[in-house]
Design a protein around this motif. Sequence first.
Motif, PDB file in Angstrom:
ATOM      1  N   LYS A 238       0.826  -1.198   0.000  1.00 53.25           N
ATOM      2  CA  LYS A 238       0.000   0.000   0.000  1.00 53.25           C
ATOM      3  C   LYS A 238       0.867   1.258   0.000  1.00 53.25           C
ATOM      4  O   LYS A 238       1.956   1.280   0.594  1.00 53.25           O
ATOM      5  CB  LYS A 238      -0.915   0.004   1.223  1.00 53.25           C
ATOM      6  N   PRO A 239       0.406   2.327  -0.626  1.00 55.85           N
ATOM      7  CA  PRO A 239       1.187   3.561  -0.647  1.00 55.85           C
ATOM      8  C   PRO A 239       1.129   4.274   0.700  1.00 55.85           C
ATOM      9  O   PRO A 239       0.133   4.221   1.423  1.00 55.85           O
ATOM     10  CB  PRO A 239       0.525   4.391  -1.738  1.00 55.85           C
ATOM     11  N   LEU A 240       2.229   4.930   1.035  1.00 56.71           N
ATOM     12  CA  LEU A 240       2.243   5.806   2.201  1.00 56.71           C
ATOM     13  C   LEU A 240       1.265   6.953   1.976  1.00 56.71           C
ATOM     14  O   LEU A 240       1.093   7.424   0.844  1.00 56.71           O
ATOM     15  CB  LEU A 240       3.647   6.348   2.429  1.00 56.71           C
ATOM     16  N   LYS A 241       0.614   7.409   3.062  1.00 60.32           N
ATOM     17  CA  LYS A 241      -0.433   8.416   2.926  1.00 60.32           C
ATOM     18  C   LYS A 241      -0.131   9.637   3.787  1.00 60.32           C
ATOM     19  O   LYS A 241       0.432   9.517   4.888  1.00 60.32           O
ATOM     20  CB  LYS A 241      -1.785   7.840   3.345  1.00 60.32           C
ATOM     21  N   ALA A 242      -0.546  10.797   3.299  1.00 55.87           N
ATOM     22  CA  ALA A 242      -0.510  12.003   4.110  1.00 55.87           C
ATOM     23  C   ALA A 242      -1.493  11.858   5.268  1.00 55.87           C
ATOM     24  O   ALA A 242      -2.538  11.222   5.139  1.00 55.87           O
ATOM     25  CB  ALA A 242      -0.868  13.217   3.260  1.00 55.87           C
ATOM     26  N   GLY A 243      -1.151  12.442   6.404  1.00 50.36           N
ATOM     27  CA  GLY A 243      -2.033  12.394   7.563  1.00 50.36           C
ATOM     28  C   GLY A 243      -1.921  11.112   8.359  1.00 50.36           C
ATOM     29  O   GLY A 243      -2.762  10.864   9.233  1.00 50.36           O
ATOM     30  N   GLU A 244      -0.918  10.290   8.071  1.00 54.70           N
ATOM     31  CA  GLU A 244      -0.735   9.039   8.801  1.00 54.70           C
ATOM     32  C   GLU A 244       0.673   8.958   9.387  1.00 54.70           C
ATOM     33  O   GLU A 244       1.624   9.523   8.841  1.00 54.70           O
ATOM     34  CB  GLU A 244      -0.922   7.829   7.878  1.00 54.70           C
ATOM     35  N   SER A 245       0.756   8.217  10.486  1.00 62.48           N
ATOM     36  CA  SER A 245       2.067   7.916  11.062  1.00 62.48           C
ATOM     37  C   SER A 245       2.510   6.528  10.612  1.00 62.48           C
ATOM     38  O   SER A 245       1.687   5.645  10.376  1.00 62.48           O
ATOM     39  CB  SER A 245       2.020   7.963  12.590  1.00 62.48           C
ATOM     40  N   THR A 246       3.802   6.350  10.492  1.00 61.41           N
ATOM     41  CA  THR A 246       4.409   5.041  10.270  1.00 61.41           C
ATOM     42  C   THR A 246       5.576   4.923  11.231  1.00 61.41           C
ATOM     43  O   THR A 246       6.431   5.810  11.287  1.00 61.41           O
ATOM     44  CB  THR A 246       4.938   4.884   8.840  1.00 61.41           C
ATOM     45  N   PHE A 247       5.593   3.855  12.030  1.00 58.44           N
ATOM     46  CA  PHE A 247       6.793   3.652  12.832  1.00 58.44           C
ATOM     47  C   PHE A 247       7.636   2.550  12.201  1.00 58.44           C
ATOM     48  O   PHE A 247       7.139   1.638  11.563  1.00 58.44           O
ATOM     49  CB  PHE A 247       6.469   3.362  14.306  1.00 58.44           C
ATOM     50  N   PHE A 248       8.935   2.701  12.377  1.00 56.15           N
ATOM     51  CA  PHE A 248       9.902   1.776  11.800  1.00 56.15           C
ATOM     52  C   PHE A 248      10.735   1.190  12.939  1.00 56.15           C
ATOM     53  O   PHE A 248      11.542   1.890  13.548  1.00 56.15           O
ATOM     54  CB  PHE A 248      10.810   2.508  10.807  1.00 56.15           C
ATOM     55  N   GLU A 249      10.494  -0.073  13.234  1.00 51.05           N
ATOM     56  CA  GLU A 249      11.262  -0.780  14.262  1.00 51.05           C
ATOM     57  C   GLU A 249      12.262  -1.675  13.530  1.00 51.05           C
ATOM     58  O   GLU A 249      11.884  -2.643  12.878  1.00 51.05           O
ATOM     59  CB  GLU A 249      10.354  -1.593  15.174  1.00 51.05           C
ATOM     60  N   LEU A 250      13.548  -1.328  13.645  1.00 52.31           N
ATOM     61  CA  LEU A 250      14.583  -1.912  12.801  1.00 52.31           C
ATOM     62  C   LEU A 250      15.781  -2.334  13.642  1.00 52.31           C
ATOM     63  O   LEU A 250      15.947  -1.887  14.778  1.00 52.31           O
ATOM     64  CB  LEU A 250      15.063  -0.887  11.761  1.00 52.31           C
TER      65      LEU A 250
END
Length: 393
Positions: A238-250
């Motif tokens: 799915k495409p990244l969207k404006a108005g949303e958070s994404t966390f990256f646990e790496l």
Amino acid sequence: MSSANLNFNHEEYSARIGKTRAAMQARGVDVLIVSDPSNMHWLTGYDGWSFYVHQAVVLGMEGEPVWWGRAMDGLGAKLTAFMQHDNIVGYDDTYVQNPEKHPMETLAALLSERGWAQGNIGVELDNYYYSAAAHASLVGALSTAGFKDMTGLVNWQRGIKSETEISYMRRAAKIVEAMHAKIIEIAEPGMRKNDLVAEIYRTAVRGADGHWGDYPAIVPMAPSGMDATAPHLTWDDKPLKAGESTFFELAGVHRRYHATQSRTLFFGAPPKKYLDSEKAVLEAVEVGLEQAKPGNFAEDIANAFNAKLNQLGFEKDSRCGYAIGLSYPPDWGERTVSFRRGDRTELKPGMTFHFMPALWLDDGGVEITEPILITDTGVECLCATPRKLFVKD
């Protein structure tokens, strides 16, 4: 003689074995069967993606450890483990995933041949890699031996890292810094999540500062929007969207040593609750880090962190950290110390942790976490990634 290309010198392996034997003796164990690949590696140097079949390191009270596993993987043991080749023993391939017989029958025969079929045998009962069928087969074949659960015995010996181990974790920290920097550089609304994760992997494996990147024990976790209300989802197309958070646990990884770190990215103007949660997490992290020093207990970090978090109107009902270091899938933790109320493990110089103060909200998540090292005088954060909620238009 062994021709292995080792990550540590023989003196370090000897010290590790000595610590483990002392713990065995204290627990009344004569022979230890180690099936956790992280513990196998720590004791011997063995490194291979062979943990989907039965394998182990057997440690008695004298002599070298013995690597036991699938015969074709014995070749890898000769290339990576420190022992002489007569202490690398493989079983026939007809035992692999054969319902008519079990590989543990050959391990029982090996124990008998080496005089280890008497006394108390320690096994890692509560371990991802030691099945109920394996235990039943081994116990059935060694009726004269006693069995004791030694889950975690080796794990607890690994807590204080050597200077070489710490150097590997510092290299891993540089790699995870580069991974987060790549995300901030290229992520944008409309970008497919799998394309972003492909670049994360590329950065991870290429490494940093001239040091190569190993594979992580856990894949990148990168959920967005409502998916980020859960802690352990991965990615899709799915495409990244404006108005949303994404966390990256790496995790950056070098020679199997992990430095784990999370950051959160928001596209557009974050709602007030995200800004409030960022403020709360950052302030709570600071008071938690003040307690991360020799002589304090693991729970001191958690208690300070949670008290400040509660004061600022937020709650976290899970632990906020755990021990990290050497690991194999499916977990990059050492499965020993946890930052939570009641854990009275004393903090000592050389211990390494993932300080993991994540919050999951009703429409997303905020993860701002740190790999840390307990020093002689306090704590060191291994990464220099800016500690904040990242925001991009």
